[in-house]
Scaffold this motif. Structure first.
Motif, PDB file in Angstrom:
ATOM      1  N   LEU A 424      34.439  42.104  42.417  1.00 55.09           N
ATOM      2  CA  LEU A 424      34.041  41.477  41.828  1.00 55.09           C
ATOM      3  C   LEU A 424      34.642  40.939  43.030  1.00 55.09           C
ATOM      4  O   LEU A 424      35.838  40.446  43.893  1.00 55.09           O
ATOM      5  N   ILE A 425      33.367  40.009  43.554  1.00 50.62           N
ATOM      6  CA  ILE A 425      32.780  38.515  44.480  1.00 50.62           C
ATOM      7  C   ILE A 425      33.156  37.372  43.349  1.00 50.62           C
ATOM      8  O   ILE A 425      32.062  36.948  43.343  1.00 50.62           O
ATOM      9  N   ALA A 426      33.748  36.616  43.095  1.00 51.49           N
ATOM     10  CA  ALA A 426      33.888  35.255  42.918  1.00 51.49           C
ATOM     11  C   ALA A 426      33.715  34.337  43.808  1.00 51.49           C
ATOM     12  O   ALA A 426      33.977  33.905  44.606  1.00 51.49           O
ATOM     13  N   ILE A 427      32.007  33.683  43.140  1.00 54.97           N
ATOM     14  CA  ILE A 427      31.510  32.469  44.003  1.00 54.97           C
ATOM     15  C   ILE A 427      31.770  31.699  43.206  1.00 54.97           C
ATOM     16  O   ILE A 427      31.399  31.065  42.237  1.00 54.97           O
ATOM     17  N   GLN A 428      32.874  30.528  44.387  1.00 56.41           N
ATOM     18  CA  GLN A 428      33.241  29.248  43.447  1.00 56.41           C
ATOM     19  C   GLN A 428      32.505  27.888  44.168  1.00 56.41           C
ATOM     20  O   GLN A 428      32.719  27.660  45.411  1.00 56.41           O
ATOM     21  N   GLN A 429      31.317  27.439  43.430  1.00 56.22           N
ATOM     22  CA  GLN A 429      30.659  27.014  43.675  1.00 56.22           C
ATOM     23  C   GLN A 429      30.323  25.894  42.809  1.00 56.22           C
ATOM     24  O   GLN A 429      30.830  25.401  41.987  1.00 56.22           O
ATOM     25  N   GLU A 430      29.313  24.609  42.964  1.00 55.23           N
ATOM     26  CA  GLU A 430      29.250  23.596  42.293  1.00 55.23           C
ATOM     27  C   GLU A 430      28.156  24.387  40.845  1.00 55.23           C
ATOM     28  O   GLU A 430      28.522  24.096  39.971  1.00 55.23           O
ATOM     29  N   ASP A 431      26.956  25.428  41.715  1.00 54.00           N
ATOM     30  CA  ASP A 431      26.087  25.123  40.539  1.00 54.00           C
ATOM     31  C   ASP A 431      25.185  26.207  41.035  1.00 54.00           C
ATOM     32  O   ASP A 431      24.382  26.308  42.076  1.00 54.00           O
ATOM     33  N   ALA A 432      25.300  27.570  40.938  1.00 56.07           N
ATOM     34  CA  ALA A 432      24.158  28.936  41.174  1.00 56.07           C
ATOM     35  C   ALA A 432      23.285  28.408  41.604  1.00 56.07           C
ATOM     36  O   ALA A 432      22.171  29.116  42.358  1.00 56.07           O
ATOM     37  N   SER A 433      22.548  28.071  40.447  1.00 59.14           N
ATOM     38  CA  SER A 433      21.002  28.164  40.446  1.00 59.14           C
ATOM     39  C   SER A 433      20.761  27.305  40.795  1.00 59.14           C
ATOM     40  O   SER A 433      18.883  27.419  41.725  1.00 59.14           O
ATOM     41  N   ALA A 434      21.492  26.318  41.047  1.00 55.05           N
ATOM     42  CA  ALA A 434      20.709  24.446  41.637  1.00 55.05           C
ATOM     43  C   ALA A 434      20.976  24.903  42.776  1.00 55.05           C
ATOM     44  O   ALA A 434      20.308  24.492  43.833  1.00 55.05           O
TER      45      ALA A 434
END
Length: 497
Positions: A424-434
């Motif tokens: 698993l690669i945890a993508i840490q960001q504000e909002d993937a869809s935005a």
């Protein structure tokens, strides 16, 4: 004043805006929440005007914080909503959301018909109560007066787009999630429209996801506090944008999100069909499909379990921390306790609105923590069921990019890795869809500034614990068999409860 791009995700529970400069750095963000109403069991409705106001407030918040207009605003939106409107784009009834199940009998009727498989293959959309196809048929059969006066049937994004530009236009991604669109010919499907009792003219004009306009009226621009020549990119659906924002663009990689619900998606150059598990095939653009399956029972199940066992009507961050601490002390497999988490029926890969939740093999040694861990495992088993269906119909998935609030819980993430036996690669960001919407704006504007990894994104790798592989392999087999064994009884209880 630095130039920036603004991505806006119009969701079921809130609208969120994320501003990113041309170096990929986060500039500002805003989020406004609203309610879902359920006037009857199975109904899920919202006031589109409230969502439009949240959209406006997100833009004005960011403009106030940054001190200048964005170069472009790009839209992501939840799928499957339906709003009957008049010739001026005014809503004639509340918006029906994706979660509404009132048309479940209609979906079952179409699924079991001779044309069901053809409609699925042409549209790429699972035949389910969530789809606008089934919702429009329900309106026709149950609210004939409303159906007769409806000029068009549109989604929440189309409603907002019409308010901005006085034009009924819909992107390929949202259109491909209606059950009414031909995903290979890129036009409305006459057969599906006839089934719904509408014409193509009662739907918006389909356009590519990089389609843009810059002709705001002075009054609309003033309300948004932006320049009249600000570019608006129509964007895509939240699922397609999430794949972009999670950097899932090549074979062997999937994205997995858990919020209230959950989903697993891959990106493909061609549709991936499986009528039994009804893999969806939504258009990211005219050449790219986002294929996968969505589940109803994600974080909403964990909330229910925690509220039920704690006796609380609302939850705090401390409540979640205590839950995960307790769960961490229970061995993998919950000492034989298994949970089918179908509290809200289920979508992929079961497509069974009559399914229900089940705890199985309860023993005297099982404590509250066992039930909570079994709940966590049940959600992960359900997502693994979707992954298995995808792999059976396409190719092996080697790693999974994960996003959503659940990635803040190490035990939940590790449980998912152990059950799927994937990296698993945890993508840490504000909002993937935005963020995905911002990528579409970058493309539509011909900027090519953001590259593949904006500075606002970090990644953490989680590897499966091999020592838990066998116990979860065994439990997963029981999990799947339990549903098959109980399906008939679940349906009887649904009809007679």
């Amino acid at each position: 004043m630095q130039p920036y791009l603004l991505g806006i995700d119009i969701g079921t529970g809130s609208t969120k805006a994320v501003a990113v400069d041309l170096d990929g750095k986060s500039v500002s963000s805003s989020q406004h929440y609203y309610q879902v109403h359920s006037p009857q069991p199975g109904y899920s409705e919202q006031d589109p005007e409230i969502i439009f106001k949240a959209f406006v407030n997100c833009i004005t918040d960011v403009v106030k914080a940054t001190g200048n207009s964005p170069m472009a605003i790009s839209l992501s939106s939840a799928m499957h909503s339906v709003i009957p409107v008049d010739t001026n784009g005014n809503a004639l009834a509340p918006m029906i959301t994706w979660a509404d199940s009132r048309s479940e009998d209609i979906a079952e009727r179409i699924r079991n018909s001779e044309q069901g498989a053809d409609i699925y293959k042409t549209s790429g959309t699972p035949i389910h109560a969530m789809t606008p196809l089934c919702k429009i048929i329900w309106i026709k059969e149950n609210q004939p007066e409303l159906f007769a006066v409806s000029y068009k049937f549109i989604s929440i994004k189309e409603y907002i787009w019409y308010r901005l530009f006085n034009a009924f236009e819909v992107d390929y991604a949202i259109a491909s999630a209606t059950g009414l669109f031909d995903i290979t010919k890129l036009c409305w499907n006459t057969v599906a429209c006839d089934l719904a009792g509408i014409t193509k003219d009662q739907l918006s004009a389909p356009v590519n996801t990089t389609y843009k306009r810059a002709d705001l009226s002075t009054s609309i621009a003033g309300m948004l506090t932006i320049d009249t020549n600000t570019q608006f990119v129509i964007g895509a659906s939240d699922g397609c944008c999430a794949n972009l924002g999670s950097f899932v663009r090549e074979p062997g990689v999937a994205s997995l999100t858990i919020g209230t619900s959950g989903a697993v998606r891959i990106t493909s150059k061609q549709p991936v069909y499986n009528y039994q598990s009804m893999i969806f095939n939504y258009l990211l653009n005219e050449n790219t499909f986002v294929c996968g399956g969505a589940i109803n029972n994600g974080g909403i199940v964990l909330d229910w379990l925690l509220k039920t066992f704690s006796g609380k009507s609302s939850l705090t961050q401390t409540d979640y921390e205590l839950l995960f601490n307790d769960v961490a002390n229970i061995p993998a497999g919950s000492e034989g306790l298994i949970f089918l988490p179908y509290l809200y029926g289920e979508r992929a890969p079961l497509w069974d609105t009559k399914s229900c939740g089940v705890f199985f093999n309860i023993k005297s040694q099982h404590t509250q923590a066992h039930f909570l861990r079994a709940g966590l495992e049940g959600i992960c088993f359900t997502l693994n069921n979707v992954i298995e269906s995808l792999e059976q119909s396409s190719s092996a998935i080697e790693r999974i990019h994960i996003s959503g609030g659940f990635i803040s819980s190490p035990i939940w993430v590790q449980t998912l890795a152990d059950i799927t036996q994937k990296q698993l690669i945890a993508i840490q960001q504000e909002d993937a869809s935005a963020l995905g919407a911002i990528f579409l704006a970058d493309d539509a504007m011909g900027l090519n500034k953001l590259g593949n990894r904006p500075a606002l994104t970090t990644e953490v790798s989680i590897l499966p614990n091999k020592s838990n592989k066998q116990v979860y392999t065994d439990r997963f087999a029981v999990f799947k068999k339990l549903y098959q064994d109980l399906k008939e009884t679940m349906h009887w209880m649904h009809e007679n409860n």
